[in-house]
Design an enzyme around this catalytic site. Structure first.
Site, PDB file in Angstrom:
ATOM      1  N   ASN A  11       0.874  -1.179   0.000  1.00 59.68           N
ATOM      2  CA  ASN A  11       0.000   0.000   0.000  1.00 59.68           C
ATOM      3  C   ASN A  11       0.910   1.228   0.000  1.00 59.68           C
ATOM      4  O   ASN A  11       1.510   1.558   1.024  1.00 59.68           O
ATOM      5  CB  ASN A  11      -0.912  -0.016   1.228  1.00 59.68           C
ATOM      6  CG  ASN A  11      -1.729   1.258   1.362  1.00 59.68           C
ATOM      7  OD1 ASN A  11      -1.868   2.027   0.414  1.00 59.68           O
ATOM      8  ND2 ASN A  11      -2.264   1.494   2.553  1.00 59.68           N
ATOM      9  N   LYS A  13       0.124   4.247  -0.101  1.00 62.43           N
ATOM     10  CA  LYS A  13      -0.491   5.421   0.518  1.00 62.43           C
ATOM     11  C   LYS A  13      -0.309   6.633  -0.413  1.00 62.43           C
ATOM     12  O   LYS A  13      -0.324   6.470  -1.627  1.00 62.43           O
ATOM     13  CB  LYS A  13       0.063   5.630   1.928  1.00 62.43           C
ATOM     14  CG  LYS A  13      -0.106   4.365   2.783  1.00 62.43           C
ATOM     15  CD  LYS A  13       0.057   4.599   4.249  1.00 62.43           C
ATOM     16  CE  LYS A  13      -0.169   3.296   5.009  1.00 62.43           C
ATOM     17  NZ  LYS A  13      -0.130   3.484   6.460  1.00 62.43           N
ATOM     18  N   HIS A  96      -9.718   1.275   4.934  1.00 60.53           N
ATOM     19  CA  HIS A  96      -8.430   1.435   5.615  1.00 60.53           C
ATOM     20  C   HIS A  96      -8.629   2.353   6.817  1.00 60.53           C
ATOM     21  O   HIS A  96      -9.431   3.285   6.782  1.00 60.53           O
ATOM     22  CB  HIS A  96      -7.394   2.021   4.650  1.00 60.53           C
ATOM     23  CG  HIS A  96      -5.996   1.971   5.195  1.00 60.53           C
ATOM     24  ND1 HIS A  96      -5.525   2.890   6.104  1.00 60.53           N
ATOM     25  CD2 HIS A  96      -4.971   1.093   4.973  1.00 60.53           C
ATOM     26  CE1 HIS A  96      -4.266   2.585   6.417  1.00 60.53           C
ATOM     27  NE2 HIS A  96      -3.912   1.504   5.755  1.00 60.53           N
ATOM     28  N   GLU A  98      -7.062   4.749   7.903  1.00 54.77           N
ATOM     29  CA  GLU A  98      -6.870   6.174   7.620  1.00 54.77           C
ATOM     30  C   GLU A  98      -8.114   6.765   6.960  1.00 54.77           C
ATOM     31  O   GLU A  98      -8.451   7.928   7.185  1.00 54.77           O
ATOM     32  CB  GLU A  98      -5.625   6.367   6.736  1.00 54.77           C
ATOM     33  CG  GLU A  98      -4.348   6.082   7.504  1.00 54.77           C
ATOM     34  CD  GLU A  98      -3.161   5.671   6.642  1.00 54.77           C
ATOM     35  OE1 GLU A  98      -2.118   5.338   7.235  1.00 54.77           O
ATOM     36  OE2 GLU A  98      -3.280   5.673   5.398  1.00 54.77           O
ATOM     37  N   GLU A 167      -5.613  -4.747  10.638  1.00 55.05           N
ATOM     38  CA  GLU A 167      -4.589  -3.734  10.873  1.00 55.05           C
ATOM     39  C   GLU A 167      -4.868  -3.048  12.203  1.00 55.05           C
ATOM     40  O   GLU A 167      -5.702  -2.144  12.275  1.00 55.05           O
ATOM     41  CB  GLU A 167      -4.552  -2.721   9.725  1.00 55.05           C
ATOM     42  CG  GLU A 167      -5.906  -2.382   9.100  1.00 55.05           C
ATOM     43  CD  GLU A 167      -5.905  -1.056   8.365  1.00 55.05           C
ATOM     44  OE1 GLU A 167      -4.908  -0.773   7.697  1.00 55.05           O
ATOM     45  OE2 GLU A 167      -6.890  -0.313   8.484  1.00 55.05           O
ATOM     46  N   GLY A 173       2.370   2.431  11.104  1.00 57.79           N
ATOM     47  CA  GLY A 173       3.299   3.530  10.957  1.00 57.79           C
ATOM     48  C   GLY A 173       3.922   3.983  12.265  1.00 57.79           C
ATOM     49  O   GLY A 173       4.591   5.004  12.332  1.00 57.79           O
ATOM     50  N   SER A 211       2.502  -2.470  10.501  1.00 63.30           N
ATOM     51  CA  SER A 211       3.965  -2.328  10.547  1.00 63.30           C
ATOM     52  C   SER A 211       4.699  -3.647  10.299  1.00 63.30           C
ATOM     53  O   SER A 211       5.700  -3.945  10.958  1.00 63.30           O
ATOM     54  CB  SER A 211       4.428  -1.705  11.880  1.00 63.30           C
ATOM     55  OG  SER A 211       3.975  -0.375  11.982  1.00 63.30           O
TER      56      SER A 211
END
Length: 250
Positions: A11, A13, A96, A98, A167, A173, A211
């Site tokens: 991904n 991003k 996701h 985010e 996730e 991150g 991660s």
């Protein structure tokens, strides 16, 4: 039990440029000898035409990082599943953390996006995961089951065609990773939820997406219900991504 071939998805991003993408994909494609797992990269929408050209004829699939819950119409800035299909997209990430966090996406919207992707012949990678507050309150299982239940409810018998990505939000991150045992515990919960929904639950790949990197991939991938990875930062480094593809091919 069906043996699922491992699936590793990068991904990117909101990263990349025409030059950087060409260099990264060139490095990855040059190092694919001996890689037997399935591989895909999910780029920003604007680079999907470039991926279509550079990945043509390779074993690496292209994916999008989102998809609209609408088929077409007055939805400025949105990209539909049929548009993605025009560019040979095989996967689309939906829900996701985010997107949930910064764009307020709800479980129902994520389920609708998965539905649109499936209708267009694109495999949705459905992301589920808990925040640090939720984990510390002992709510991990309830949160991920609620998120997946919405997708199961909306997609019924098609549910065996999705990919799930766990996730833990607190491990994205941040450099913090769930231990392999913690990851397996949640993956097993998701697997049993899928088994209750479909006779073909063993077809569904459940990826780990917090991660994962070159150093910890092999240990995570050794868990019985960890079927691959949804990889962020490490997917932007050719040698690291290749190292993880090799780990998934053992």
């Amino acid at each position: 039990m069906t043996m699922r071939s491992k699936l590793m998805v990068g991904n990117w991003k909101m990263n990349g440029s025409l030059a950087a993408n060409a260099s990264l994909l060139s490095d990855i494609l040059a190092g694919m000898a001996g890689v037997t797992c399935r591989a895909a990269v999910c780029s920003p929408f604007v680079y999907l035409p470039q991926l279509q050209v550079l990945l043509a004829g390779s074993s690496v699939a292209s994916g999008a990082q989102d998809v609209s819950m609408h088929e077409s119409g007055a939805f400025t800035g949105e990209v539909s599943a049929s548009m993605l299909r025009d560019f040979g997209v095989r996967f689309a990430i939906v829900g996701h953390s985010e997107r949930r966090q910064y764009h307020g996406e709800t479980d129902a919207q994520v389920a609708a996006k998965a539905q649109r992707a499936l209708a267009a012949g694109i495999t949705p990678i459905v992301c589920v995961g808990e925040s640090l507050v939720e984990r510390e309150a002992g709510q991990t299982e309830a949160v991920v089951k609620r998120q997946l239940a919405a997708v199961i409810h909306a997609n019924g018998h098609c549910i065996s065609e999705i990919v799930v990505a766990y996730e833990p939000v607190w491990a994205i991150g941040t450099g913090r990773t769930a231990t392999p045992e913690m990851a397996q515990q949640v993956h097993a919960v998701l697997r049993s939820q899928l088994q209750a929904a479909t006779a073909h639950a063993d077809r569904v790949s459940i990826l780990y997406g917090g991660s994962m990197n070159a150093a910890n991939a092999a240990e995570l991938l050794a868990q019985p219900d960890v079927d691959g990875g949804l990889i962020g930062g490490a997917a932007l480094k050719g040698p690291d991504f290749l190292c993880m593809l090799q780990a998934a091919s053992c």
